[in-house]
Design an enzyme around this catalytic site. Structure first.
Site, PDB file in Angstrom:
ATOM      1  N   GLU A  48       0.800  -1.230   0.000  1.00 15.99           N
ATOM      2  CA  GLU A  48       0.000   0.000   0.000  1.00 15.99           C
ATOM      3  C   GLU A  48       0.834   1.282   0.000  1.00 15.99           C
ATOM      4  O   GLU A  48       0.490   2.253  -0.683  1.00 15.99           O
ATOM      5  CB  GLU A  48      -0.951   0.001   1.200  1.00 15.99           C
ATOM      6  N   HIS A  60     -12.737  -5.640   7.255  1.00 19.21           N
ATOM      7  CA  HIS A  60     -13.330  -5.191   6.001  1.00 19.21           C
ATOM      8  C   HIS A  60     -14.545  -4.303   6.229  1.00 19.21           C
ATOM      9  O   HIS A  60     -15.392  -4.170   5.360  1.00 19.21           O
ATOM     10  CB  HIS A  60     -13.729  -6.393   5.129  1.00 19.21           C
ATOM     11  N   ILE A  89      -5.713   1.203   4.413  1.00 16.81           N
ATOM     12  CA  ILE A  89      -5.088   2.506   4.166  1.00 16.81           C
ATOM     13  C   ILE A  89      -4.076   2.844   5.243  1.00 16.81           C
ATOM     14  O   ILE A  89      -3.181   3.671   5.037  1.00 16.81           O
ATOM     15  CB  ILE A  89      -6.162   3.609   4.052  1.00 16.81           C
ATOM     16  N   GLN A 122      -7.294  -1.423  -1.675  1.00 13.53           N
ATOM     17  CA  GLN A 122      -8.409  -2.348  -1.839  1.00 13.53           C
ATOM     18  C   GLN A 122      -9.529  -2.142  -0.822  1.00 13.53           C
ATOM     19  O   GLN A 122     -10.706  -2.142  -1.179  1.00 13.53           O
ATOM     20  CB  GLN A 122      -7.902  -3.782  -1.791  1.00 13.53           C
TER      21      GLN A 122
END
Length: 803
Positions: free
Chosen positions: A525, A592, A552, A547
């Site tokens: 990332e 998620h 992040i 993603q």
């Protein structure tokens, strides 16, 4: 791998004869600046110093191979390199130490960064791009160790894009991709994970970058044996060396005091990177650090006597001087004369810089002293104001803080008084504070007319009977339109290419636009963001995909230290309009279902943060951003890709306004503010509340940075007199930020009949599955009962206690 220095006689002396004394002059000038710079800190004129002494010779060699159009992404010891390119004068060096706020004098950051942080200008005063191919470029430095590495990757990748993709109007940005990105890093900082992440990524991408590792055996006080396996970074990296069967790096190793070997190494590296688009690592060994790491301490505390003596004997400037004499390029007398003249010039530059720094402050001091004297003579508190005036007079070398503090304190002694003298002092103080604050706080965001905030809203239009499609289709078709219109646009991320992202929002676009414009990348990332920053700095319009929002945080330091601060720390001289695309909010549990917006809105000031409630709004935001020049984080609703939306017939033209809220349901009893996925639940709860006689107005925040520039939430509260902010961040997170914006900044407290309240997720991460979501984040029953309790408190007769 070539791990030995080339012998000096491998390079013809005649090729360098004209440059040798000039290079020596620059090396001595840079060293003298370092020596005097340390003294300026120790005498209190400057706050901190970190210098490039001991690294002069390899930087001179690097400068010799650096061409117009090339970019540097370095760290805070590269002053000799900048001087060799004519991009830093001794006077500018000292203005950087003093933090002069005049951009014409402290040309790197107008005092916003410490000395040793270098930049060049990419943007004209009117906001247009300069011709970057006609100048030598340095991306704006940051202090964070190895933080320059991700950006370096993108700067190099831009050359690959320009060489292999037909980009319209690219003449200002590249000459067929022949530019090299030059990175510099200290050997200790190669211990950082982001260094290895970037090294791996560049080897995969095969981009033209040259990394110089300045190796002086220490990281502050910590020896290489504690930093690096085998105490030798090039030995570790040997697996990256290319061979006839495998792509990789060319790795060179050279001693930092061997002038001709350095010249040869850098010319070789430049040719390989520039012509073949192969990354190169140059490991510069046997360097020294004559004054230690910085002015914060002395290296005598941690280096042995033997090491200190070795450093004196092998100082690159000393060895270079000996080489000049041995080869009869100059005489002892000539060098002494040159050195004496350089010392005089640097001392003169230091004196001039300090006088220029002080001059406006002394002028302001004289004005303020007169104002204080006049105010004192007209005041019953003359004694107190006179003392402030005399204290100010006693400060021989005043700074802005001195004037601001004395003027503001003086105003306290004039409370309740009325006089012309008081009014003049008040006006001066107001103007002084405003002008001074601007010097430290401007350019956090784009202040030009090409700001995305000025993009005119274009609403979606629909056929008479619009087709109902999955939200992902709207995104896909809008991206298709963007890539068709903007040849400089490209997108990349994990699973973004072949499968068209994990939710198929890019389905089929790689096949249409190619693997360079719609690209898959590895799981890394930080360097994904770095790719975007570097390419945006060179005129491309990248969209970097992370993603999931939770991921992040693996890139957060690159976002907050580099991207979000870029415009600010360059005082508007560089920009990187990178769009960061991700998806988050409700869905699949701890890793998620991220909605950590409170942290992001505080850490990413300088970026826009956009939180569309559906994919049509998201598409409009992408279109708006492409018309502006600002970096942004756009968070798509993770559970919205398969929800049906009417398909607009003007995809590609829709522009969602930034900083504008939308009232999505009118009401009279209470204002409910939310955003993203939660907004659908709020709307559901609002319909249920109507059944018990509560008419809720629902407002979609849409963008968090900036938020509600027209103060439409205030207008709503003036009507409803009640406020509930609902979001799925933790308590005290984004809901607290939004409440502050509304109550304090917009002044909504004056119109509230009930205490403003928030409804958030629980303090823990969301648990897995449907029940985990229900008991972790606000649900429709939570919202119903929270609103009902507010109305019950206000009117218990009409709204008796629920339970």
């Amino acid at each position: 791998m070539n791990i030995d220095s080339e012998a000096s006689n491998d390079i013809s002396f005649d090729d360098f004869q004209l440059q040798i004394l000039k290079d020596y002059e620059i090396a001595v000038t840079s060293r003298e600046c370092s020596l005097l710079g340390r003294r300026e800190v120790l005498t209190g004129k400057a706050k901190f110093g970190i210098f490039g002494d001991g690294k002069e010779l390899p930087q001179l060699a690097m400068a010799r191979s650096f061409r117009d159009g090339d970019f540097r992404s370095g760290y805070y010891r590269d002053q000799t390199f900048m001087m060799a390119l004519g991009l830093l004068s001794p006077k500018e060096f000292f203005h950087g130490l003093y933090a002069t706020t005049d951009i014409t004098k402290e040309t790197m950051s107008a005092g916003r960064q410490m000395g040793g942080h270098f930049t060049t200008y990419s943007i004209n005063e009117d906001g247009s791009w300069r011709d970057l191919t006609k100048q030598k470029n340095s991306s704006a430095d940051i202090s964070c160790t190895a933080g320059q590495m991700p950006r370096l990757l993108g700067l190099a990748q831009a050359s690959k894009i320009y060489r292999n993709v037909k980009v319209k109007n690219s003449a200002k940005f590249s000459d067929n991709g022949n530019e090299v990105a030059w990175g510099t890093i200290g050997n200790a900082s190669t211990s950082e994970g982001v260094f290895f992440e970037t090294i791996n990524a560049a080897g995969v991408l095969q981009v033209p970058m040259v990394i110089s590792i300045w190796d002086d055996n220490y990281g502050i006080s910590v020896h290489a044996k504690h930093q690096t396996t085998k105490e030798d970074i090039s030995k570790i990296l040997i697996g990256f060396q290319r061979d006839k069967d495998h792509k990789g790096y060319e790795i060179l190793k050279v001693k930092g005091w061997d002038y001709t070997a350095l010249i040869h190494a850098y010319e070789n590296a430049s040719d390989i990177a520039r012509d073949e688009h192969v990354p190169v690592i140059i490991h510069i060994t046997e360097l020294t650090q004559p004054q230690g790491h910085s002015t914060s301490g002395s290296h005598e505390r941690y280096k042995s006597e033997e090491r200190l003596q070795w450093e004196k004997e092998n100082d690159c400037n000393k060895r270079y001087r000996e080489w000049i004499l041995e080869n009869k390029i100059s005489t002892e007398e000539e060098l002494k004369s040159l050195e004496k003249n350089i010392k005089r010039q640097v001392r003169s530059a230091r004196k001039e810089a300090w006088e220029e720094f002080l001059r406006p402050h002394k002028e302001q001091k004289r004005t303020l002293v007169n104002l204080l004297e006049n105010a004192a003579n007209s005041s019953m508190n003359k004694l107190f104001i006179t003392k402030l005036k005399n204290d100010l007079i006693a400060i021989e070398e005043p700074i802005k803080k001195d004037m601001a503090s004395k003027a503001r304190k003086a105003m306290r002694y004039l409370l309740g008084e009325s006089s012309k003298e008081k009014d003049l002092l008040a006006a001066w103080t107001k103007n002084f504070l405003e002008e001074s604050q601007t010097k430290f706080s401007s350019h956090l965001y784009n202040e030009q007319s090409n700001n995305a905030l000025n993009v005119t809203e274009v609403r979606p239009t629909y056929d008479e009977v619009p087709e109902q499609v999955d939200g992902r289709i709207i995104l896909r078709d809008n991206f298709d339109s963007l890539f068709e219109r903007y040849s400089q646009a490209l997108i990349f991320g994990e699973d973004s290419g072949a499968i068209g992202d994990v939710n198929q929002g890019l389905e089929g676009l790689q096949k249409k636009y190619g693997e360079l414009r719609v690209a898959d990348v590895g799981i890394r990332e930080a360097s994904i963001i770095g790719q975007g920053i570097g390419m945006a700095l060179r005129g491309l319009r990248p969209i970097a995909e992370i993603q999931y929002l939770d991921y992040i945080f693996y890139a957060l330091f690159t976002l907050t230290d580099d991207l979000a601060t870029l415009l600010y720390r360059t005082v508007g001289k560089q920009r990187a309009p990178l769009i960061v695309r991700t998806r988050g909010h409700r869905l699949e549990g701890i890793w998620h279902s991220g909605s950590q917006m409170g942290g992001l809105v505080h850490l990413l000031r300088g970026m826009y943060i956009l939180v569309p409630r559906n994919m049509t709004k998201a598409a409009g935001f992408y279109n708006t951003l492409m018309k502006g020049n600002e970096p942004a984080l756009l968070i798509e609703s993770l559970n919205g890709y398969r929800l049906k939306e009417p398909k607009p017939n003007n995809l590609g033209d829709i522009c969602t306004p930034i900083g504008i809220v939308e009232v999505v349901r009118a009401g009279t009893d209470i204002t409910l503010l939310s955003y993203g996925s939660t907004l659908r639940i709020v709307l559901q709860a609002a319909e249920e509340l109507r059944e018990v006689g509560i008419d809720a107005e629902v407002v979609d925040a849409q963008s968090l940075l900036p938020f509600d520039l027209r103060h439409d939430v205030l207008k709503s509260i003036k009507k409803t007199n009640r406020l509930l902010v609902i979001d799925e961040d933790v308590p005290g997170g984004c809901s607290a930020y939004l409440t502050h914006e509304i109550i304090e900044k917009q002044g909504a407290y004056k119109y509230l009949d009930s205490a403003p309240q928030t409804l958030t997720a629980k303090a823990h991460r969301p648990a897995y599955a449907t029940d985990g979501d229900y008991f972790s984040k606000p649900n429709s029953e939570d919202i119903f009962e929270k609103v009902y309790s507010i109305m019950h408190e206000s009117n218990p007769t009409d709204f008796p206690k629920l339970r």
